[in-house]
Design a protein around this motif. Structure first.
Motif, mmCIF file in Angstrom:
data_model
loop_
_atom_site.group_PDB
_atom_site.id
_atom_site.type_symbol
_atom_site.label_atom_id
_atom_site.label_comp_id
_atom_site.label_asym_id
_atom_site.label_seq_id
_atom_site.Cartn_x
_atom_site.Cartn_y
_atom_site.Cartn_z
ATOM 1 N N SER A 1 1.086 4.251 4.830
ATOM 2 C CA SER A 1 0.291 3.081 4.261
ATOM 3 C C SER A 1 0.670 1.517 4.852
ATOM 4 O O SER A 1 -0.051 0.928 5.218
ATOM 5 C CB SER A 1 0.254 3.087 2.638
ATOM 6 N N CYS B 1 -6.458 1.992 12.494
ATOM 7 C CA CYS B 1 -6.480 2.412 10.995
ATOM 8 C C CYS B 1 -7.665 1.465 10.281
ATOM 9 O O CYS B 1 -8.055 1.616 9.147
ATOM 10 C CB CYS B 1 -5.362 2.460 10.273
ATOM 11 N N ALA B 2 -8.058 0.442 10.916
ATOM 12 C CA ALA B 2 -9.003 -0.463 10.420
ATOM 13 C C ALA B 2 -10.085 0.173 9.973
ATOM 14 O O ALA B 2 -10.810 0.917 10.708
ATOM 15 C CB ALA B 2 -9.349 -1.640 11.400
ATOM 16 N N SER C 1 -1.592 -0.766 7.156
ATOM 17 C CA SER C 1 -1.990 -2.127 6.639
ATOM 18 C C SER C 1 -1.555 -3.262 7.624
ATOM 19 O O SER C 1 -1.856 -4.298 7.540
ATOM 20 C CB SER C 1 -1.396 -2.288 5.372
ATOM 21 N N ALA D 1 -2.274 -0.809 13.297
ATOM 22 C CA ALA D 1 -3.348 -1.094 12.394
ATOM 23 C C ALA D 1 -4.735 -1.214 12.856
ATOM 24 O O ALA D 1 -5.460 -0.938 12.069
ATOM 25 C CB ALA D 1 -2.713 -2.667 11.756
#
Length: 308
Positions: free
Chosen positions: A275, A206-207, A279, A203
Motif C-alpha cells: 500500500s 498502480c495509479a 501510494s 506508484a
C-alpha cells in the motif's frame, strides 16, 4: 580440493562401500540464478550442483536423487507425480491467453444484407478499451437472437517494475567499493545498507488500480559472507534516486526471504508495504544488518505487481 570435489569423492566411496549404489537422496536448499541447486547431502552442504532436464520446476525443499561421483548431478525429484500441479498451471495460463485474444469467427462485407438466418441490424456501434483490449457493443432495434453474456472484466495484467539504480551505503555516504546492495559488516569497517530505486514507476503503475499483491525477486551473490542460508533484512525507503548522503531507512526490518550463496528467491511484501509503495508514501526497498552473521551481497530487485 574444493568441497564439491571432496564430497563427490566421499559419495563415490560410500557408493562403493554400499555395493555399487549409484544414487543418494538429498534436500534442495536453494535454486541458483543459472538453474543449479544448493544441496544438503548426508549432513554436508554442496553448492552449485548441475541438474538434468528431467528435474523441472526446481524449488527449495525438494527431495532429489543425486548421481554419485566426483562431479555429482541431480537426476530427478523424488515424491508425488507433479502432473496435477502442472495441469493447474497450464489451465491458468490458458485462461489468461484466451482473455488476451479478440475472437471473431468471420468478418465479411457486401452491398446487400447478409445471407442466412440470425442476423440483426445494428443502429449504433459502441467500442471501449479495457486493459488494452477492445470491447464492441452493437445496439439493435429488436432482439431476435439473445446476445451472448458479456464476460467479466478481467483483472489488469501484472506489471513488473525493474530498479532504475541500486547501491550500498556505509558511514553515512555511498560505498563505492560494494559491487551491489550489501548488508552487514564483514571486515569491521562499519555496517553496510543497500537499496534499490524505482523513481516514481511503482506508484505510476498502480495509479487507478487496486493492488492485490507485490512480490520481489532477489539473487544472493556467491563469495560474500558464509555460504549457509541467511535472512535478508528488508526495509522500505522514501528515496526516488540514490542520495549523496545517508540512505534513510523506513519501515522494517522484515526477514521475508532466506538465501544461501548463489541462490535466487521471491518474497511477497507485506500488504502495508504494498500500500505504501502503491501510494508513493514509500519509493523503494533496502537491506540492512549488523555484523558478520547475516553479511551478504544481493542483486535483482524486480517488483511484480498483481491487481484485483
Amino acid at each position: 580440493m574444493g568441497i564439491r570435489d571432496q564430497l563427490g569423492k566421499d559419495l563415490d566411496a560410500l557408493g562403493a562401500a554400499a555395493g555399487g549404489l549409484q544414487t543418494v537422496s538429498a534436500e534442495v536448499i536453494d535454486v541458483t540464478e543459472d538453474g543449479r541447486v544448493n544441496l544438503l547431502v548426508r549432513g554436508a552442504e554442496l553448492y552449485g550442483v548441475a541438474c538434468t532436464d528431467a528435474y523441472r520446476n526446481r524449488r527449495a525443499g525438494d527431495i532429489v536423487a543425486v548421481r554419485r561421483g566426483v562431479v555429482p548431478v541431480v537426476l530427478w525429484r523424488l515424491g508425488d507425480d507433479p502432473a496435477e500441479t502442472e495441469q493447474v498451471d497450464v489451465e491458468r495460463l490458458a485462461v489468461r491467453a484466451a482473455q488476451d485474444v479478440q475472437v471473431v469467427r468471420a468478418a465479411t462485407y457486401g452491398t446487400g444484407a447478409p445471407a442466412g438466418a440470425g442476423w440483426q441490424a445494428a443502429s449504433a456501434v459502441y467500442v471501449r478499451k479495457v486493459d488494452d483490449r477492445l470491447e464492441v457493443y452493437f445496439q439493435v432495434a429488436s432482439v431476435t437472437e439473445p446476445s451472448p453474456p458479456a464476460p467479466a472484466v478481467p483483472s489488469p495484467r501484472p506489471v513488473t517494475v525493474s530498479p532504475t539504480s541500486s547501491g550500498t551505503w556505509r558511514g553515512g555516504r555511498p560505498d563505492d567499493y560494494a559491487s551491489a546492495p550489501t548488508q552487514g559488516d564483514w571486515t569491521g569497517r562499519g555496517n553496510r545498507r543497500g537499496a534499490w530505486f524505482y523513481g516514481s514507476a511503482i506508484a505510476n503503475a498502480c495509479a487507478g488500480k487496486t493492488v492485490a499483491k507485490m512480490t520481489v525477486q532477489f539473487t544472493r551473490k556467491s563469495g560474500a559472507g558464509s555460504n549457509s542460508k541467511r535472512p535478508l533484512h528488508l526495509y522500505l525507503h522514501a528515496h526516488t534516486s540514490p542520495p549523496s548522503g545517508q540512505l534513510n531507512l523506513g519501515d522494517g526490518p522484515e526477514a521475508l526471504l532466506r538465501l544461501s550463496a548463489g541462490a535466487k528467491g521471491t518474497a511477497t511484501l507485506p500488504r502495508s508495504w504494498a500500500s505504501a509503495l502503491a501510494s508513493g508514501a514509500a519509493r523503494g526497498l533496502a537491506i540492512y544488518a549488523t555484523g558478520r552473521n547475516d553479511y551478504m551481497t544481493v542483486t535483482g530487485g524486480k517488483i511484480t505487481i498483481s491487481f484485483s
